[in-house]
Design an enzyme around this catalytic site. Structure first.
Site, PDB file in Angstrom:
ATOM      1  CG  ASN A   1      -1.906   1.076   1.278  1.00 55.80           C
ATOM      2  OD1 ASN A   1      -1.633   2.181   0.805  1.00 55.80           O
ATOM      3  ND2 ASN A   1      -3.072   0.796   1.835  1.00 55.80           N
TER       4      ASN A   1
ATOM      5  CG  ASN B   1      -2.405   6.056  -0.751  1.00 50.88           C
ATOM      6  OD1 ASN B   1      -1.773   6.929  -1.352  1.00 50.88           O
ATOM      7  ND2 ASN B   1      -3.477   5.477  -1.245  1.00 50.88           N
ATOM      8  CE  LYS B   2      -2.293  -0.100   5.931  1.00 48.67           C
ATOM      9  NZ  LYS B   2      -2.123  -1.498   6.381  1.00 48.67           N
TER      10      LYS B   2
ATOM     11  CG  ASP C   1      -2.671  -8.875  10.987  1.00 50.84           C
ATOM     12  OD1 ASP C   1      -3.194  -8.475   9.925  1.00 50.84           O
ATOM     13  OD2 ASP C   1      -2.987  -9.946  11.515  1.00 50.84           O
ATOM     14  CB  THR C   2      -5.584  -3.887  11.767  1.00 52.05           C
ATOM     15  OG1 THR C   2      -4.486  -2.998  11.882  1.00 52.05           O
ATOM     16  CG2 THR C   2      -6.805  -3.233  12.403  1.00 52.05           C
TER      17      THR C   2
HETATM   18  P1  IMP Z   1      -5.088  -4.930   7.897  1.00 55.65           P
HETATM   19  O1  IMP Z   1      -4.330  -5.865   8.788  1.00 55.65           O
HETATM   20  O2  IMP Z   1      -4.681  -3.487   8.065  1.00 55.65           O
HETATM   21  O3  IMP Z   1      -5.076  -5.393   6.468  1.00 55.65           O
HETATM   22  O4  IMP Z   1      -6.608  -4.999   8.370  1.00 55.65           O
HETATM   23  C1  IMP Z   1      -7.380  -6.202   8.317  1.00 55.65           C
HETATM   24  C2  IMP Z   1      -8.854  -5.879   8.146  1.00 55.65           C
HETATM   25  O5  IMP Z   1      -9.345  -5.201   9.309  1.00 55.65           O
HETATM   26  C3  IMP Z   1      -9.168  -4.948   6.977  1.00 55.65           C
HETATM   27  O6  IMP Z   1      -9.359  -5.670   5.790  1.00 55.65           O
HETATM   28  C4  IMP Z   1     -10.447  -4.280   7.435  1.00 55.65           C
HETATM   29  O7  IMP Z   1     -11.570  -5.112   7.171  1.00 55.65           O
HETATM   30  C5  IMP Z   1     -10.276  -4.181   8.935  1.00 55.65           C
HETATM   31  N1  IMP Z   1      -9.698  -2.867   9.305  1.00 55.65           N
HETATM   32  C6  IMP Z   1      -8.398  -2.603   9.592  1.00 55.65           C
HETATM   33  N2  IMP Z   1      -8.231  -1.310   9.903  1.00 55.65           N
HETATM   34  C7  IMP Z   1      -9.458  -0.758   9.812  1.00 55.65           C
HETATM   35  C8  IMP Z   1      -9.931   0.581  10.012  1.00 55.65           C
HETATM   36  O8  IMP Z   1      -9.194   1.522  10.338  1.00 55.65           O
HETATM   37  N3  IMP Z   1     -11.245   0.765   9.819  1.00 55.65           N
HETATM   38  C9  IMP Z   1     -12.115  -0.229   9.462  1.00 55.65           C
HETATM   39  N4  IMP Z   1     -11.718  -1.469   9.245  1.00 55.65           N
HETATM   40  C10 IMP Z   1     -10.396  -1.741   9.432  1.00 55.65           C
END
Ligand code: IMP
Length: 195
Positions: free
Chosen positions: A9, A11-12, A68-69
């Site tokens: 990404n 932008n990130k 990771d989120t």
């Molecule tokens: P990633 O690890 O940043 O790819 O996040 C995994 C998933 O968590 C994403 O595909 C979103 O569905 C959700 N997610 C992560 N960050 C956010 C946020 O800031 N807002 C809403 N959903 C998020």
């Protein structure tokens, strides 16, 4: 010093580069010649962040961080958690993910939830973990057009608007990712990265 951010990404990447000391050159996975997605096979956010950072450090011998989120909903025992991107099946179908979550919460009184981000940084032979968390509630229906993922159904505590209604500057200041990134940047700004 070259520091890899294990992401595709742009932008990130740009956002974080602007906050780092000039001595750190932030590069993406594409810039080091890796164009695929690193498989996220762990069952925790920390495990997946480590898998991605370790993959780069091991294969490219470079310092690296990865994030990771997940969105963790209390009355669903922490679901969708580590599976947030693929809750409804296919990868990153936000509309389907939100619909599934709203359906699963239909009979629940407690709609509290939190977003959590974990960043794993491999640097100078050590691993450092940085975390950010924002608590809130899952709304009854979608509101707002900004953001991505679950933003239209997440209302952070202390605000009347969902993440998708709040200006991006506000979201970035209070969000899970914003907090974890601020900790990472504070660390990088404090260590000697010229070696
Ligand atoms: P990633 O690890 O940043 O790819 O996040 C995994 C998933 O968590 C994403 O595909 C979103 O569905 C959700 N997610 C992560 N960050 C956010 C946020 O800031 N807002 C809403 N959903 C998020």
């Amino acid at each position: 010093m070259k520091l890899v951010f294990a992401t595709h990404n742009a932008n990130k990447l740009k956002e974080i580069q602007q906050l780092l000391p000039a001595s750190i050159e932030l590069v993406s996975l594409d810039a080091i010649g890796y164009t695929e997605d690193i498989p996220e096979t762990a069952n925790t956010l920390k495990g997946n962040a480590k898998i991605k950072a370790d993959f780069v450090t091991k294969n490219y011998n470079l310092p690296c961080f990865a994030d990771d989120t997940g969105l963790l909903v209390k009355s669903l025992n922490g679901e969708p958690g580590v599976y947030s991107a693929r809750y409804a099946g296919s990868q990153n179908d936000s509309q389907a993910n939100m619909s599934k979550l709203l359906k699963n919460l239909e009979n629940k009184q407690d709609r509290s939830a939190h977003f959590k981000t974990v960043i794993a940084l491999n640097i100078k032979g050590e691993t450092h973990i940085f975390e950010g968390k924002v608590s809130g509630v899952i709304t009854i229906s979608q509101k707002g057009k900004r953001g991505f993922g679950y933003d239209p159904i997440f209302k952070p505590n202390g605000y009347e608007e969902t993440f998708a209604e709040l200006p991006l500057t506000v979201k970035n200041r209070i969000s899970h990712r914003g907090q974890a990134v601020q900790k990472l940047i504070a660390y990088l700004n404090n260590i000697n990265v010229t070696e």
